[in-house]
Write an enzyme that holds these catalytic residues in place. Structure first.
Site: not given
Length: 591
Positions: A223, A460
């Site tokens: 909470h 790559s």
């Protein structure tokens, strides 16, 4: 950690419930009362009566509570405003929606507002002639026995286990007193501890800044309340788990609520408080499991990992342990019972499928063996020279990495430089272990291609590997006896043609092709390797003025790419890295 949020007036609970019902057939919403119930549980349903389960509480803990309405779990819930208990009227509405001649179990988390409103609803239901029992869930171990002697433990992760296990018990036809007894047994034998890097952000409210940039909290609730202890500096996940596990296992006397031993059946739940990535949560799950097994000899019989009960977007996780052996003989059976509740992300598995391997090991399989061409290519190379050239290229990549990484943080995802270095380090290791076949030119480059693919990853890595694999074949097909510049020339053109089959990138598209193609073209026009490298550098430099047409940079706003206009523009990181690599290779070859 971003504190941005969508603009909101905070009125999002009712629409959320409607959206949940829209995407989960069988759910019905009483919009006025913010109640969700399972249509098959309604009094008018023709199916055989069973004990019904009603839960609820403040919103902001999704998928709890509404996400656990389903067959084999909850029958109805009442949703309050964010972090606020639903009213007694709402709860009573949920009770009436699924009223059963066999009675109803109310499940509530142990928070003052929830206990008062659910308790009052229970009394009103009893006064109206309904058969109702209430079970309060309290499993938090962060607050010691002395400090929490009056209020008891807060309800955290075990709430989900109660929903699921008690729901399954009710589906088996048990009476209300029996279902309540099982729910209480789960509560009494559960322990939860949570840690978080910060507090959550409440929609429509200004973000809180309770924690410093290097602080975190142990004992976080759901909470937005402060944890029981604030610590610094920020930990790694393994470090945080090392701090949390002794607490949940009760190694401190004042925090000992449940005892666990290696011979008992234990259920482990790793709960995302709302703001962790799935990747980090899965990592945390494995770290917790390993520490439980290695440090405490506890091998969980069931492990669940996911987002079950949250504090909105809280950036932390909780560890819940349930001692199923102490909770009762049927707990595992009820845990395994299937449910279609959307919040229970565990697919149905039989007890046989849950079989735990000795020592808590995870089923694994050996990696696929790399199939290499063992037949000599006929094109020889000098091992020392080949190794020297390769290491020179790696050194140049390491040298340029910071610049390439910086460029890529603007134009991509920031990993271009580190990816190249990862490939270089893997190759260095292979050189040290003499696992590269560098006396055979084609085989040596083929081996490099495999290592690059394995160690670099991403786009790559794939591009480099395709090019090198095709380069190896071109050299092998050359018919030459020794690797020469001329052999390399022709093979480099063959390799570039092969690469073009698998990428749309072409010169002018702002990619590593803008460095590679000029290099290959210069070589094949009769230029020496040094001139070809100069062409690669010029090609990389030209990318400063290009628009990105493919690759990650094509999604980046032009405003971002203009950050280096004072340097002439932002170059493509991949092209810069490749030019540096080629420079190192050619320099070591004597050009």
């Amino acid at each position: 950690m971003s504190q941005k949020q969508f603009k909101s007036d905070g009125n999002i609970v009712a629409p959320y419930l409607l959206g949940l019902a829209r995407s989960n057939p069988g759910l019905t919403v009483i919009e006025h009362d913010r109640v969700v119930f399972r249509a098959a549980s309604a009094p008018s349903a023709k199916n055989k009566p069973k004990v019904t389960l009603v839960s609820g509480g403040g919103s902001g803990h999704e998928p709890t509570h509404a996400g656990f309405v389903g067959d084999g779990a909850l029958d109805a819930i009442a949703a309050g405003a964010i972090f606020a208990s639903p009213s007694t009227k709402q709860i009573f509405s949920a009770l009436k929606a699924v009223e059963s001649p066999k009675g109803t179990l109310l499940i509530v988390k142990n928070y003052t507002g929830d206990i008062i409103h659910f308790g009052l609803a229970a009394e009103r239901a009893k006064a109206a002639g309904m058969n109702v029992e209430l079970v309060a869930v309290g499993d938090d171990v962060s607050v010691g026995k002395k400090k929490g002697s009056l209020v008891g433990r807060r309800g955290l992760g075990a709430t989900v286990l109660v929903h699921k296990i008690a729901g399954a018990a009710a589906s088996h036809g048990l009476e209300l007193s029996e279902v309540a007894k099982i729910a209480r047994a789960v509560v009494e034998n559960s322990a939860t501890i949570a840690g978080s890097l910060d507090h959550c952000t409440v929609p429509g409210h200004k973000p809180e800044n309770n924690l410093g940039p290097d602080e975190y909290e142990i004992g976080m609730g759901i909470h937005n309340e402060s944890g029981t202890e604030r610590r610094s500096p920020l930990p790694s996940i393994p470090q945080l788990v090392t701090e949390l596990l002794p607490l949940v296992l009760g190694e401190k006397e004042d925090n000992t609520f449940v005892e666990f031993s290696p011979e008992e059946d234990v259920v482990l739940m790793i709960n995302n408080m709302g703001g962790m990535s799935n990747l980090e949560l899965g990592y945390a799950t494995e770290v917790v499991s390993e520490q439980l097994i290695k440090k405490f000899s506890i091998v969980p019989k069931r492990t669940m990992s996911g987002t079950f009960i949250t504090a909105l977007n809280g950036p932390g996780f909780g560890i819940t342990l349930l001692n199923a052996s102490k909770a009762g003989p049927d707990i595992m059976r009820y845990f395994d019972y299937p449910t279609n509740a959307s919040g229970w992300n565990q697919n149905y598995h039989s007890a046989q499928e849950w079989k735990v391997l000795a020592g808590g090991k995870v089923p694994t399989a050996p990696p696929l063996e790399t199939v290499k061409n063992e037949k000599p290519s006929g094109v020889t190379a000098n091992y020392e020279t080949f190794s020297k050239i390769l290491q020179s290229g790696i050194a140049k990549v390491k040298e340029v990495e910071p610049k390439v990484t910086w460029y890529d943080t603007i134009a991509g995802d920031g990993d271009c430089g580190t990816t190249l270095v990862s490939g270089g380090r893997a190759l260095e290791e292979a050189i040290q272990k003499h696992t590269l076949r560098l006396t055979d030119a084609a085989h040596g480059i083929e081996d490099i291609a495999y290592i690059v693919e394995d160690s670099m990853g991403g786009t790559s890595g794939g591009l480099y590997s395709i090019y090198l694999s095709a380069l190896a074949k071109g050299i092998s097909d050359s018919g030459d006896k020794t690797l020469t510049v001329d052999t390399f020339r022709e093979a480099s053109k063959t390799a570039l043609d092969a690469l073009y089959k698998y990428t749309r990138a072409r010169p002018g598209y702002r990619t590593l092709i803008d460095a590679l193609q000029p290099f290959v073209e210069a070589l094949n026009s009769g230029q020496d390797p040094r001139t070809a490298v100069d062409a690669a550098f010029k090609g990389a430099e030209k990318t400063r003025k290009m628009d990105a047409l493919v690759g990650r940079a094509s999604y980046v706003a032009k405003e971002e790419l203009s950050k280096l206009d004072d340097e002439g523009g932002l170059p493509d990181p991949g092209a810069v890295g490749l030019a540096a690599l080629l420079d190192g290779l050619v320099s070591a070859a004597g050009y």
